[in-house]
Design a protein around this motif. Sequence first.
Motif, PDB file in Angstrom:
ATOM      1  N   PHE A  20       0.756  -1.284   0.003  1.00  0.00           N
ATOM      2  CA  PHE A  20       0.164   0.052  -0.017  1.00  0.00           C
ATOM      3  C   PHE A  20       0.983   1.213   0.126  1.00  0.00           C
ATOM      4  O   PHE A  20       1.604   1.488   0.903  1.00  0.00           O
ATOM      5  CB  PHE A  20      -0.956  -0.078   1.170  1.00  0.00           C
ATOM      6  CG  PHE A  20      -2.027  -0.864   1.115  1.00  0.00           C
ATOM      7  CD1 PHE A  20      -3.313  -0.535   0.943  1.00  0.00           C
ATOM      8  CD2 PHE A  20      -2.014  -2.315   1.561  1.00  0.00           C
ATOM      9  CE1 PHE A  20      -4.597  -1.210   0.724  1.00  0.00           C
ATOM     10  CE2 PHE A  20      -3.159  -2.997   1.439  1.00  0.00           C
ATOM     11  CZ  PHE A  20      -4.207  -2.295   0.998  1.00  0.00           C
ATOM     12  N   CYS A  23      -0.188   4.202   2.998  1.00  0.00           N
ATOM     13  CA  CYS A  23      -0.881   3.475   3.857  1.00  0.00           C
ATOM     14  C   CYS A  23      -1.513   3.797   5.055  1.00  0.00           C
ATOM     15  O   CYS A  23      -2.507   3.375   5.904  1.00  0.00           O
ATOM     16  CB  CYS A  23      -0.020   2.287   4.317  1.00  0.00           C
ATOM     17  SG  CYS A  23       1.454   2.851   5.446  1.00  0.00           S
ATOM     18  N   THR A  28      -7.193   3.827   3.131  1.00  0.00           N
ATOM     19  CA  THR A  28      -6.573   2.783   3.142  1.00  0.00           C
ATOM     20  C   THR A  28      -6.287   1.944   4.469  1.00  0.00           C
ATOM     21  O   THR A  28      -6.275   0.272   4.220  1.00  0.00           O
ATOM     22  CB  THR A  28      -4.910   3.034   2.619  1.00  0.00           C
ATOM     23  OG1 THR A  28      -4.133   3.926   3.547  1.00  0.00           O
ATOM     24  CG2 THR A  28      -4.798   3.362   1.158  1.00  0.00           C
ATOM     25  N   ILE A  32      -6.355  -2.557   4.766  1.00  0.00           N
ATOM     26  CA  ILE A  32      -5.202  -3.050   5.151  1.00  0.00           C
ATOM     27  C   ILE A  32      -5.856  -3.981   6.114  1.00  0.00           C
ATOM     28  O   ILE A  32      -5.424  -5.276   6.519  1.00  0.00           O
ATOM     29  CB  ILE A  32      -4.065  -2.156   5.608  1.00  0.00           C
ATOM     30  CG1 ILE A  32      -3.374  -1.456   4.533  1.00  0.00           C
ATOM     31  CG2 ILE A  32      -3.108  -2.969   6.595  1.00  0.00           C
ATOM     32  CD1 ILE A  32      -2.543  -0.424   4.993  1.00  0.00           C
ATOM     33  N   GLY A  44       3.569  -1.685   3.526  1.00  0.00           N
ATOM     34  CA  GLY A  44       3.088  -0.038   3.379  1.00  0.00           C
ATOM     35  C   GLY A  44       4.178   1.048   3.212  1.00  0.00           C
ATOM     36  O   GLY A  44       5.079   0.921   4.051  1.00  0.00           O
TER      37      GLY A  44
END
Length: 460
Positions: A20, A23, A28, A32, A44
């Motif tokens: 990611f 992140c 996001t 996750i 990330g």
Amino acid sequence: MSFIDSYNPHLLDGVQHVHFIGCGGSGTYPLIQILHSRGYAITGSDVEETKNTEAERALGVRVCIGHDAANVGNADLVVYSAAIHDDNPELQAARARGIKAVERSVMLGYISRTHAQSIGVAGTHGKTTTTGMITTMLELAGRDPAAVIGGKLEAIGGSGRLGSSEVMVCEACEFEDHFLKFHPDIAVVLNVDADHMEYFKTMDHVLDSYHRFAAMATKAVIYNGDDANSCRAVQGIEGVKLLSFGMGEDNDYHACNIRHVDGRHTLYDLYYKQERLGQVKLNVPGEHNVLNSMAAVAAAIESGCQTQRAVESVSAFQGAGRRFEIMGTNKGVTIADDYGHHPAEIEVTLKAAKQMGYRQVWAVHQPFTYSRTAMLLDDFARVLQIADHVVLSEIMGSREKNTYNIYASDLAKKIPGCVWFPTFEEISQYVMERAQPGDLVITLGCGDVYKCAKLMLHQQ
């Protein structure tokens, strides 16, 4: 506005490691959490440490601060946030190596379609609170929903959860038409205001996008019957149940006998058409949350929750992170933080604050994006004056460059007595030297102004 639905039913085929970029973002982080719960290896990166990156590290996610091509590692799939530009070194590295790379809304749309019943909550304001309410209610009803929420919800220990049922509750954000990647069974339209106009350009385009979102619903559309734009957005939709909510008695769900208790709690009688469903008790302030709660009750009922349980369980919602979140007190001054970054959000938040019995209310606002600040400058000036004192930080540009030649000082000039400072340290010192016991100081903005709230909480 043109839009291409980039849904790929094979997006996660053969994928073991997902990286990611960005992140730490509110969009996001819940993804996750969900993919980590499904057993994927997650890495990330982001530009700075945040509450979310700290929480991700606690999950076992390797998080790199700073963007570098090497961070991609051996990822099979890269997911990037809306703030990531094409020149990002990690995104460029992924594309150069032939690694699939998708914007986070594409991943959200994919995950939503793995559930038989999805509830999408759209609206310019109130999405996080309403999504949190619905998730809390379904959790208490034993439905164990999956959820993607824009703020931390204590009931699920974060902003995302995998769940074990067929139900998914999700914020559906209109930014750059991201919500058109989400195909809801139940679509909720809380309100429709002018926002993200650097993308939409005209209000007609905004309404068209909301209409297309609502038209994707397969079961029901729940909309704000008191909001003219919401009514326009759902006009002409057929083949599904249309349910309105609002204060007016001509709505399907409406509130009567609203009473504010000790500033923070609200009681009201909820009606469906002419039938009284019961008394609702809210643990979050403001009449805007009466509207949010009616939408949540309607969505829970339409998803199969028993009516009385839905009415009773909404009282279990204690608020979401950064939504009028009381951080604590310092020297007798209450410090709160709120995500509000649009004039309509700031207006209802400050009106609620003024009803809570504090001596005076201080608004510490961090304007977010140059385009929004420039386009809505007079509206920001008008609503911020609801507070007794206004302090501004400089504008957080985020994904934008200041091609608008707009600065916090331009907004400050339009607000009598307003001051602005370039750093949170200066703001914290200024406010805490002047605020008196019994005052409320509330930080407002969707950037990192919460850091200023923390500074004030510990200011000597």
